[in-house]
Design a protein around this motif. Sequence first.
Motif, PDB file in Angstrom:
ATOM      1  N   GLN A  37       0.804  -1.214   0.000  1.00 34.34           N
ATOM      2  CA  GLN A  37       0.000   0.000   0.000  1.00 34.34           C
ATOM      3  C   GLN A  37       0.843   1.272   0.000  1.00 34.34           C
ATOM      4  OE1 GLN A  37      -2.615  -1.334   3.338  1.00 34.34           O
ATOM      5  NE2 GLN A  37      -4.264  -0.657   1.996  1.00 34.34           N
ATOM      6  N   ASP A  38       2.126   1.149   0.287  1.00 40.50           N
ATOM      7  CA  ASP A  38       3.006   2.316   0.254  1.00 40.50           C
ATOM      8  C   ASP A  38       3.778   2.445  -1.052  1.00 40.50           C
ATOM      9  OD1 ASP A  38       2.308   3.238   2.797  1.00 40.50           O
ATOM     10  OD2 ASP A  38       3.718   1.856   3.759  1.00 40.50           O
ATOM     11  N   THR A  40       4.131   3.302  -4.943  1.00 42.24           N
ATOM     12  CA  THR A  40       3.488   4.231  -5.869  1.00 42.24           C
ATOM     13  C   THR A  40       3.208   3.536  -7.196  1.00 42.24           C
ATOM     14  OG1 THR A  40       4.585   6.128  -4.854  1.00 42.24           O
ATOM     15  CG2 THR A  40       3.739   6.430  -7.082  1.00 42.24           C
ATOM     16  N   SER A  57      -7.120   3.420  -6.220  1.00 44.40           N
ATOM     17  CA  SER A  57      -7.103   4.493  -5.231  1.00 44.40           C
ATOM     18  C   SER A  57      -8.233   4.331  -4.225  1.00 44.40           C
ATOM     19  CB  SER A  57      -7.217   5.848  -5.933  1.00 44.40           C
ATOM     20  OG  SER A  57      -7.304   6.894  -4.999  1.00 44.40           O
ATOM     21  N   ARG A  62      -1.720   3.431  -3.449  1.00 45.97           N
ATOM     22  CA  ARG A  62      -1.156   4.744  -3.755  1.00 45.97           C
ATOM     23  C   ARG A  62      -1.038   4.926  -5.267  1.00 45.97           C
ATOM     24  NH1 ARG A  62       1.514   8.315  -0.542  1.00 45.97           N
ATOM     25  NH2 ARG A  62       1.781   6.774   1.110  1.00 45.97           N
ATOM     26  N   TRP A  63      -2.134   5.312  -5.872  1.00 42.56           N
ATOM     27  CA  TRP A  63      -2.129   5.623  -7.297  1.00 42.56           C
ATOM     28  C   TRP A  63      -1.688   7.071  -7.475  1.00 42.56           C
ATOM     29  CZ3 TRP A  63      -5.918   8.745 -10.118  1.00 42.56           C
ATOM     30  CH2 TRP A  63      -5.674   8.772 -11.502  1.00 42.56           C
ATOM     31  N   TYR A  64      -0.703   7.293  -8.345  1.00 38.92           N
ATOM     32  CA  TYR A  64      -0.119   8.611  -8.510  1.00 38.92           C
ATOM     33  C   TYR A  64      -0.655   9.288  -9.764  1.00 38.92           C
ATOM     34  CZ  TYR A  64       3.431  12.261  -9.035  1.00 38.92           C
ATOM     35  OH  TYR A  64       4.085  13.467  -9.177  1.00 38.92           O
ATOM     36  N   ARG A 334      -5.952   7.391  -1.755  1.00 37.77           N
ATOM     37  CA  ARG A 334      -4.589   7.882  -1.592  1.00 37.77           C
ATOM     38  C   ARG A 334      -4.012   8.230  -2.953  1.00 37.77           C
ATOM     39  NH1 ARG A 334      -1.318   3.723   2.017  1.00 37.77           N
ATOM     40  NH2 ARG A 334       0.207   5.376   1.812  1.00 37.77           N
ATOM     41  N   THR A 335      -4.152   9.461  -3.365  1.00 38.06           N
ATOM     42  CA  THR A 335      -3.548   9.943  -4.591  1.00 38.06           C
ATOM     43  C   THR A 335      -2.527  10.997  -4.209  1.00 38.06           C
ATOM     44  OG1 THR A 335      -5.257  11.616  -4.834  1.00 38.06           O
ATOM     45  CG2 THR A 335      -5.649   9.511  -5.903  1.00 38.06           C
ATOM     46  N   THR A 336      -1.770  11.447  -5.182  1.00 36.04           N
ATOM     47  CA  THR A 336      -0.768  12.460  -4.925  1.00 36.04           C
ATOM     48  C   THR A 336      -1.042  13.671  -5.798  1.00 36.04           C
ATOM     49  OG1 THR A 336       0.827  10.712  -4.469  1.00 36.04           O
ATOM     50  CG2 THR A 336       1.707  12.928  -4.877  1.00 36.04           C
TER      51      THR A 336
END
Length: 372
Positions: A37-38, A40, A57, A62-64, A334-336
């Motif tokens: 899950q960590d 990317t 996501s 962690r989809w970027y 969790r996106t960036t």
Amino acid sequence: MDPYDSLPARSFWRSAVAEADPTRVAGLWTPAFSLGQDDTIVTAGSCFAGHLGPALSTEGLRWYDAEPAPPGLTEEERRDRHYGRFSFRTGDISTAGALRQWLTWALSDEMSREERTEEHTEPAEVWSEGGRHYDPFRPAVEPGGYATPDAVRDARRTTLAAIRDGVARASCLILTLGTTEAWRDRATGFTYPVCPGTVRGTFDAGRHVFHNATLTEVHRDLSVTVALARRVNPGLRVLLTVSPVPLTATATGGHVLAANTCSKSVLRAVAGQLAQELDHVDYFPSYEIVTGFPFGGTFFEPDLRSVTPGGMALMTRHFLAGLGLPAGLRPEPRTTAVPSPPVPVRSATREEFRCDDAVLDYYHRSPVPPAR
């Protein structure tokens, strides 16, 4: 005792498929590498890849999103401009040749002078209609076009920078393959995402030529794509998958059902071969999960092309199960660098994930013949 005596139940058709509850088939994917899950994840490829990022996501991975929408756009405007669909605003990339093309343009600085050819140089071509200007290599991304040709090129360079950033940051690059059929520019050799004159542009029979890639060509294009990406990021792992979405139309002259089977078979064979050849490449069976005949086509909408939310949910469940991650535990997406979260797959409609090549349905004029 022979080798089959010690095989698990999943190795036999009767126990793994024929006598199993289709919704509870287990063990479809054993990952070649770990992914947590960590890590990317970046996604690119055919229109089906537009499902993957938001779906992963939503499940807490962690989809970027390397090219987030600018502030001030409505949800509809973000969707129409292809923000939040893929990690990069390339639009649909349905062929291995087009994937190689985008990665080559973005990462050409990683090549030596001896390696570079004309295909490694970003094209200058721009299509102009009604005083507006469009990118031939992603004609659907900006539906209203750009004010000037330079604005088209500037926007493309923004996307190329996002590709460089995303590939450099990623733990895993998921590439979804859609078709082997493409249209090319006879003069430059560049590959278009759709036939010129359909979404945008004007078809020129003397310049625009149809090409159906062979297994050898697909293998070459994907091998180059993976190798180039790993020059930028030596630790990058690549997960290949084949889109279950069938061809809207075929330009081969044959029946679309046979053409679709041929195209998907080539892509599946190459993906499997690369996964065998390279330790950092794996294959995830999204095609098999959605199209497998034990499911009886239940994961397609009535058009027999669009994947239902249920089909996406089952595919995501198998993905998480293979990684040993719990399904159903969904923290905040969790996106960036995404100002607003993507549309959850469970509430998405067909139009929100419309493939660029769906415009080809417009050209279908013949009535459906009556059943005999």
